[in-house]
Design a protein around this motif. Structure first.
Motif, PDB file in Angstrom:
ATOM      1  N   VAL A  63       0.854  -1.187   0.000  1.00 14.43           N
ATOM      2  CA  VAL A  63       0.000   0.000   0.000  1.00 14.43           C
ATOM      3  C   VAL A  63       0.890   1.236   0.000  1.00 14.43           C
ATOM      4  O   VAL A  63       1.886   1.293   0.729  1.00 14.43           O
ATOM      5  CB  VAL A  63      -0.921   0.009   1.240  1.00 14.43           C
ATOM      6  N   ASP A  64       0.527   2.223  -0.792  1.00 13.99           N
ATOM      7  CA  ASP A  64       1.319   3.457  -0.839  1.00 13.99           C
ATOM      8  C   ASP A  64       0.890   4.406   0.272  1.00 13.99           C
ATOM      9  O   ASP A  64       0.523   5.559   0.037  1.00 13.99           O
ATOM     10  CB  ASP A  64       1.215   4.127  -2.215  1.00 13.99           C
ATOM     11  N   GLY A  65       0.952   3.907   1.487  1.00 15.74           N
ATOM     12  CA  GLY A  65       0.545   4.692   2.648  1.00 15.74           C
ATOM     13  C   GLY A  65       1.346   4.308   3.872  1.00 15.74           C
ATOM     14  O   GLY A  65       2.369   3.625   3.798  1.00 15.74           O
ATOM     15  N   THR A  66       0.856   4.722   5.018  1.00 17.55           N
ATOM     16  CA  THR A  66       1.522   4.492   6.301  1.00 17.55           C
ATOM     17  C   THR A  66       1.153   3.119   6.864  1.00 17.55           C
ATOM     18  O   THR A  66       0.210   2.468   6.375  1.00 17.55           O
ATOM     19  CB  THR A  66       1.102   5.573   7.305  1.00 17.55           C
ATOM     20  N   PRO A  67       1.859   2.669   7.899  1.00 16.58           N
ATOM     21  CA  PRO A  67       1.444   1.422   8.563  1.00 16.58           C
ATOM     22  C   PRO A  67       0.002   1.465   9.059  1.00 16.58           C
ATOM     23  O   PRO A  67      -0.731   0.477   8.948  1.00 16.58           O
ATOM     24  CB  PRO A  67       2.436   1.312   9.720  1.00 16.58           C
ATOM     25  N   THR A  68      -0.405   2.598   9.599  1.00 21.71           N
ATOM     26  CA  THR A  68      -1.792   2.736  10.055  1.00 21.71           C
ATOM     27  C   THR A  68      -2.760   2.607   8.889  1.00 21.71           C
ATOM     28  O   THR A  68      -3.814   1.967   8.997  1.00 21.71           O
ATOM     29  CB  THR A  68      -1.991   4.077  10.778  1.00 21.71           C
ATOM     30  N   ASP A  69      -2.421   3.224   7.758  1.00 20.02           N
ATOM     31  CA  ASP A  69      -3.242   3.065   6.553  1.00 20.02           C
ATOM     32  C   ASP A  69      -3.407   1.594   6.205  1.00 20.02           C
ATOM     33  O   ASP A  69      -4.504   1.136   5.871  1.00 20.02           O
ATOM     34  CB  ASP A  69      -2.587   3.775   5.363  1.00 20.02           C
ATOM     35  N   CYS A  70      -2.301   0.861   6.243  1.00 21.63           N
ATOM     36  CA  CYS A  70      -2.315  -0.555   5.838  1.00 21.63           C
ATOM     37  C   CYS A  70      -3.281  -1.356   6.691  1.00 21.63           C
ATOM     38  O   CYS A  70      -4.111  -2.122   6.174  1.00 21.63           O
ATOM     39  CB  CYS A  70      -0.909  -1.143   5.946  1.00 21.63           C
ATOM     40  N   VAL A  71      -3.176  -1.204   8.007  1.00 21.23           N
ATOM     41  CA  VAL A  71      -4.028  -1.977   8.908  1.00 21.23           C
ATOM     42  C   VAL A  71      -5.468  -1.500   8.815  1.00 21.23           C
ATOM     43  O   VAL A  71      -6.406  -2.309   8.813  1.00 21.23           O
ATOM     44  CB  VAL A  71      -3.495  -1.886  10.353  1.00 21.23           C
ATOM     45  N   HIS A  72      -5.653  -0.202   8.710  1.00 20.91           N
ATOM     46  CA  HIS A  72      -7.014   0.343   8.609  1.00 20.91           C
ATOM     47  C   HIS A  72      -7.706  -0.173   7.352  1.00 20.91           C
ATOM     48  O   HIS A  72      -8.866  -0.617   7.397  1.00 20.91           O
ATOM     49  CB  HIS A  72      -6.955   1.871   8.592  1.00 20.91           C
ATOM     50  N   LEU A  73      -7.015  -0.122   6.225  1.00 24.35           N
ATOM     51  CA  LEU A  73      -7.590  -0.622   4.983  1.00 24.35           C
ATOM     52  C   LEU A  73      -7.906  -2.107   5.081  1.00 24.35           C
ATOM     53  O   LEU A  73      -8.983  -2.560   4.662  1.00 24.35           O
ATOM     54  CB  LEU A  73      -6.629  -0.384   3.813  1.00 24.35           C
ATOM     55  N   ALA A  74      -6.975  -2.869   5.632  1.00 25.55           N
ATOM     56  CA  ALA A  74      -7.157  -4.311   5.713  1.00 25.55           C
ATOM     57  C   ALA A  74      -8.395  -4.677   6.516  1.00 25.55           C
ATOM     58  O   ALA A  74      -9.154  -5.581   6.142  1.00 25.55           O
ATOM     59  CB  ALA A  74      -5.915  -4.946   6.335  1.00 25.55           C
TER      60      ALA A  74
END
Length: 250
Positions: A63-74
């Motif tokens: 994901v072209d984002g932050t670690p928080t983005d990754c978990v939130h999206l998942a």
């Protein structure tokens, strides 16, 4: 058990690969990680631009984002089946004391706190880590312990592992966060066009690092396991603050 695995060092990081290999025999895994190094991203969430997720040949999703983005999206729609818990790491470097305020690894675990089982952030405590197999062994050990003896919901475990062979580990300690001295000064420099630039300086040295702290455990070859909470309220100061606040209307 369906585990979401993420990190802040990027989807190609050696620590992430070691963690996935270690957990794979014990659970179904979904790996959603940043497409590049996003260390010290803390709990930042991308709001002003769209995020793009791409499946890799090995099954990882970058994901072209932050670690928080990754978990939130998942958790909120990227994955077909919602995971049961989050493992974040293995971080390339320690997350001790004040580090947890900046750590993208800890932030990834924090974002998964509402899944109903503890989230785990695991870091290899060295500036040039090499014994990823040790941290992977610790991750599996803690997973087995969580399955047999679950901790309370919303518990976040911040785990730091000495960068030594497995045989040299002395055991596990429940620790509190220590504290560092203030960070070193920024480094002032110039870019090739003569413009002034600044590099953030390294973190400060250990300050509060005595027995019972995460620093002390690592320095004595113990695995440090610190329970974290999201609620930052300082309850002991509420009464004092009530007395301090102006009385009457605005």
């Amino acid at each position: 058990m369906h585990i979401l695995v993420s990190n802040d060092d990027g989807y190609l990081a050696e620590g992430l690969l070691a963690l996935v290999q270690a957990l794979h025999p014990h659970a179904e895994l979904s790996v959603v990680a940043p497409d590049r190094n996003r260390s010290a991203a803390s709990n930042s969430l991308t709001l002003e631009m769209p995020l793009r997720a791409h499946s890799c040949d090995n099954g990882f999703i970058k994901v072209d984002g932050t670690p928080t983005d990754c978990v939130h999206l998942a958790i909120t729609g990227l994955l077909q089946n919602e995971p049961d818990m989050v493992f974040a790491g293995i971080n390339h470097g320690a997350n001790l004391g004040d580090d947890v305020l900046y750590s993208g690894t800890v932030a990834a675990a924090t974002e998964g706190r509402f899944l109903g089982l503890p989230a785990v952030a695991i870091s290899l405590a060295s500036s040039n880590p090499s014994h990823f197999e040790t941290a992977a062994h610790v991750a599996v050990t803690l997973l087995k312990q969580l399955l047999v003896q679950p901790l309370p919901k919303d518990t976040i475990l911040n785990v730091n592992v000495p960068d030594v062979p497995i045989a040299e580990l002395k055991g596990y300690q429940a620790t509190r966060l220590g504290q560092r001295h203030k960070s070193e000064p920024v480094v002032k420099s110039q870019d090739p066009r003569g413009r002034i630039i600044y590099w953030v300086g390294p973190p400060g040295a250990e300050q509060d690092a005595g027995p019972g702290t995460d620093f002390y455990a690592i320095n004595t070859n113990y695995v440090s396991v610190t329970p974290l909470q999201v609620d930052l309220t300082w309850y002991g100061r509420l009464d004092e603050l009530t007395r301090w606040l102006p009385k009457g209307g605005a």
